[in-house]
Design an enzyme around this catalytic site. Structure first.
Site, PDB file in Angstrom:
ATOM      1  N   LYS A 121       3.031  24.399  -3.269  1.00  0.00           N
ATOM      2  CA  LYS A 121       1.757  23.928  -2.720  1.00  0.00           C
ATOM      3  C   LYS A 121       1.579  22.290  -2.897  1.00  0.00           C
ATOM      4  O   LYS A 121       1.110  21.718  -3.580  1.00  0.00           O
ATOM      5  CB  LYS A 121       0.512  24.335  -3.555  1.00  0.00           C
TER       6      LYS A 121
ATOM      7  N   ARG B 135       0.793  -1.279   0.161  1.00  0.00           N
ATOM      8  CA  ARG B 135       0.056  -0.123  -0.036  1.00  0.00           C
ATOM      9  C   ARG B 135       1.001   1.278  -0.057  1.00  0.00           C
ATOM     10  O   ARG B 135       0.586   2.259  -0.799  1.00  0.00           O
ATOM     11  CB  ARG B 135      -0.787  -0.033   0.938  1.00  0.00           C
TER      12      ARG B 135
END
Lengths: 280, 280, 280, 280, 280, 280
Positions: free
Chosen positions: E134, E99
């Site tokens: 950002k 994962r």
């Protein structure tokens, strides 16, 4: 010596992070990622070598692919121009490690070289040259290693590995006798008790109280001689305060066992060394 | 300035751990847990004060109950005997912090004092005194702060906050022009490109390649004057290598904008200071 | 005592993380976030109190809003049913800290209680009860604190704060004399030299070599008496090995200065305590 | 199992740091840096082996050059005098790791040996022996591993991996039904809901509220039998409180699925083991 | 590039800890400890590959015994169904890492793929596509690497590697001229000064004050063209604010040097990829 | 909730370090150290507020002197132009924290807003919207908090807090029955067993093996309805795979208890927000 080693690896890692930040933006822009280089770190003045293996570790920590060959074991005298460390490997990696390695090595050689001069100045006497705890943050271990390399010996590494009753302790405890008594009562039975004495009266009081070591602070040679006489066979003696290359022999000749010198580590002159690299 | 502050707190914590280990076994044996003391850190020679607030932080980190009153802001000249910091609080705590605080303060005052002498030596010229990256591990920020306190200015803090093409970069890249071109192409458009030049030929080549700053290494005053003339209106100039208090004014009078001095931080003489404590 | 305190806070933080993981999913599901509760930690058997302030710190570290009132200072005897610590505050926070606090407190009371029994068993002799380095990982400081609370004294905290030459050192060095000599030559002059002796021959050899402390290992009472006689006025003596509550007085009566007991910390029986909470 | 492994390596590192400090000053003084030694860790009483690989890891972490050969896998019964671990390598390194390795191994063998006795005591019944969260700080994983090695099974590792509604939760929530309902509503749908019951009324209420597991606390055997009957086919049952080697079989014969025993880890007796070294 | 590498390894370690906790309890229950498996991570839609080596590192950090073969270097276009990474090794280890590796890889491919589209949209103009700051916490380095992989270039990595005077700086300083002057006076002489301009008046003022770079924020194409004309030969220009795939070409055609696009990293669509495993 | 809080503080600290490096060189050059400013973070599009308190914490961690007033609790709908957070304090500090705070807040609002749309889409059915473990590194807790804020519920936080047998587990174990059996035997008795099923045959097999939860992966609505029928009264059901805003209601109407949606966190569109500051 695991923990000292671990501490050194941690220091190198922190020092590299401090010097590098997120990367050497100049080398990344100018030097191809796979460029190789070779070089020597040379002495540029006569010095006592110290820390060559430490410097090699810096290169290794940056890049295990850099190969380093030491040309000077700790304690050997090196003439101006003599080689200390030979380095070969990835160019970006070598330049990334260069400043951190040189800063460390220049300091250690500087300390060892100065210590050697003090040790030679007291040659033939019984006195041993000691360092102090006056070391820049995080340099306690490497600075003290350099003192030993130069022929000196180490005083306390930290506040927890020796009992040293100083003037403030005495003042607060209410006198030398009381201070020594308290130390003897509550400290580990595996440790000696040492006391700082500024006067001959304190010397006598300390001896009567059972002190094992006397730290004779800022005494004249005559006072030192007197104190050494009192202590003979009962306690070890150590001189400190205002020691210079000029007066150290006179102090040694009073018969003290140890002379501690703060300047060995608090006022270091970096040895003059440099990395002379060449591209093949 | 959070992160610098954080880094300093971390350094103090590490320095205390290095000096203390598991505790001050002498004070624990000799001084009652609740004993109080007061004291002053005094200058014992004339100096430029620097790091008094840093030293106070050391005491505070050991024990927030210690009260510190600063008697000397950064940059002020203090005469021999003048007070730097007044301290009051728990005796064990003060003695626990003493050595770490003094080591730091003595070094910072030493650097500021020496920098001030260099700055005064070039007084009246346009030249500014700079430091280098030649600082002991973990002292980059405090050493450079002391240089600014003494009136100098800071060069790169780390490898990631400026582009400086040095001799090895040039050799590997295959020449000054190529190196400058590569830097201009791939580096951030927010940064200037500076280049180390050892000869006047390199100066010309660097200017033609569009360098923004020239680092003139180990040049004679005559060469420096020549280089400054070439660069006028096209690039900033900086002299480095072998700078001493004796020759720094001559160098400054060549018209260079910056003069960088490694000895400011690699060969510090600790200022002579001490904690004079008294018990009430 | 900053560093011990810091180490304890770090241990508590780690212990809480170990016990909690990402949160107490039961309390989060069942108890409103703002529910309050009160409670007492009581002794459920007679014990020597130790660690009540440590337990309070656990609650405080989870939530500074929890208020704790100590009902038992370190070293006091508490009857079954007696209160140790009173707690009030946010219910989720108290339950989050409960297990970590109880685990610590039950262990410390257990050690102090057992130590007290050993100390009482040698009452009236000169012998002092010591601990060893046989402590679970990360419990060195709190376990040794509990020994002192119970009336015992501490042997080495770590390998770096005492010189203790054991059988393997002797074997490798090639004999007691050689081992003591080496220790005396290279170790700090602030430390005593102690040696483990298994036979009376070793006792004599150690004394001749100038040992300061003799660790008499697994000797019979008769051998101990003999060794004590030899060492009288020349070295301190310490008995170790196979010490129990049954035989400790006999050992003490041989005249040894110290008796070290591993079981004080390696075979702890947790004191029976519990948190009795009530909701208002 | 990375993270458990990582946590263990971190624990060993911390434990070594705790025991060593800045180094083994005795070995450094007495034993040559290149001296080699060999040895065996032996059982000195009959025990269930547990943690031999963990102990080997301690030696390895100090010095990867130490070779360790395991003579006892986890869970095997070893007679007094039987070998657990064979060690060879640098003498200083082995002595540096010795105490940390022995402390860990003696505790783990002690827990596994005691657990085995409980498991044998309930042999032939359906009951399984469980541990609790009553472990010293930082020993949760190794203590629980030793319980499994002895044949027991693990209860919650941490507060976040199981829902267990205890008396205080019930009191604050206002009853068993409400507490179970809240848990069912907000907890993850991947978890069962277990509830502590002190009375048969609570057992009935819990079953009606849909609890998946009942923790029957401090009940008599008769109450346990009754509770097991009620729960049959509807919930799992677990007994806890005041379990001893003397009464555990009677408890098991009531038909409960699990019996949890705090003493397995809160009142450990270290197994008697030792490092018998020899110099060649 | 040591420090970036180190930071990535630390991120992976933290990410694994975040995802795993104390272990994969499912695999530990269901899969034998020695089971092996193989698999491929495939693209399930067309994408620009990025981060395959990063993903491999995740598997390696969980278990160095896992072997990974990369099928797609950074920057290559991969069709739906195409292989990215081939994996073989211990089944529990692979599933433990799965994962974390997929989350990282899917994000990096997503960013590179989107950046490529922007770069293609301005093809043939001089404009370069830039990222911003950002980025989600801890993803600065990998997100920006993906932007470069897609053909874009990086703006500031952190606040310390570029001077960018924005609207709030200007307001507080009292105007563009004053702000630029202050920056020029006190910032390092190795850095350029860039200024955000919202109007053409500010553009003129910034140029007169000697700004090196103009950040033209939220200007219309006409204003941009005008600003570019003013700045020609005096400063670099950069457009920002409201850039989309639809309008980016129009902006590029105004002649600006750089166009910065926040959406490249703040509004990522993870690329559709998956691990297709098979058991032999 | 201590540990989650601690983890968040650590994340903020790391995020600030990542964004700031050694300091904001622009503000330090341009803005006086004591300048103050005020401002609002506004929504620039309609959104579901989430993370306002988290953002405030970022400002607080940079400088506890910054005051923050929240204008939007988690879960409230905010119109375009509506205020989220009001900030006042030291200008340098606010600008230092700005980007880190905005990045976090924009992401959390983005996730909550999208989750709300999914939840509204299944309004009136019994189905609950779940997240997955598809979160960027270090964002597990904040992303999952945003899902709950939007009205969703959380699936596993980590691999250690739930048993979920997936296709690879089944393949390696040799079938659904065997995998469920193993899980039931060795996993904690406090946990349910859930199983991924791709076919109706697997559904039946899982139910017979005693699975507590069925994860129905990539099934058509008809298959889902069938599976729900089989499972009724025996196990919980959950749909996953290819869920979009377009098809989520159809899936919900099959009667499944849970629907998990990876895109909630792996393909976030940052909400459009900004800090509008003003200087008084």
């Amino acid at each position: 010596m695991k923990s000292d080693t671990t501490a050194f690896l941690t220091l190198v890692e922190a020092a590299l992070a401090e010097d590098i930040g997120r990367g050497d933006i100049t080398s990344e822009a100018v030097i191809p990622a796979d460029a190789e280089m070779k070089g020597f770190i040379h002495a540029r003045e006569p010095l006592v070598a110290c820390g060559v293996a430490h410097a090699a570790q810096v290169f290794y920590q940056v890049d295990p692919g850099i190969s380093c060959i030491s040309h000077a074991v700790d304690g050997i005298s090196v003439a101006a121009g003599g080689p200390l460390l030979e380095i070969a490997g990835n160019a970006r990696s070598i330049l990334l490690a260069e400043r951190t390695a040189l800063n460390l090595l220049a300091r250690m050689c500087g300390i060892a070289t100065l210590t050697r001069r003090y040790v030679e100045a007291v040659g033939g006497t019984q006195a041993r040259i000691c360092d102090t705890r006056k070391t820049p943050a995080m340099h306690r271990a490497t600075d003290k290693h350099a003192v030993v390399t130069g022929g000196g010996c180490n005083h306390r590494m930290r506040l927890d590995d020796g009992i040293l009753i100083k003037d403030n302790h005495i003042a607060i405890a209410g006198g030398v006798s009381e201070a020594v008594k308290r130390a003897r009562d509550s400290a580990s039975h595996l440790m000696r008790v040492s006391v700082e004495c500024d006067t001959l009266e304190q010397v006598k009081e300390a001896l009567e109280a059972g002190a094992d070591v006397l730290l004779l602070d800022n005494m004249t040679p005559d006072m030192l001689s007197e104190a050494v006489k009192f202590a003979s066979g009962r306690a070890l003696t150590e001189a400190s305060g205002g020691v210079t290359l000029e007066n150290v022999r006179t102090i040694a000749e009073t018969g003290v066992h140890y002379i501690s010198v703060g300047a060995l580590t608090h006022s270091v002159r970096a040895a003059d060394i440099g990395l002379d690299a060449y591209v093949e």
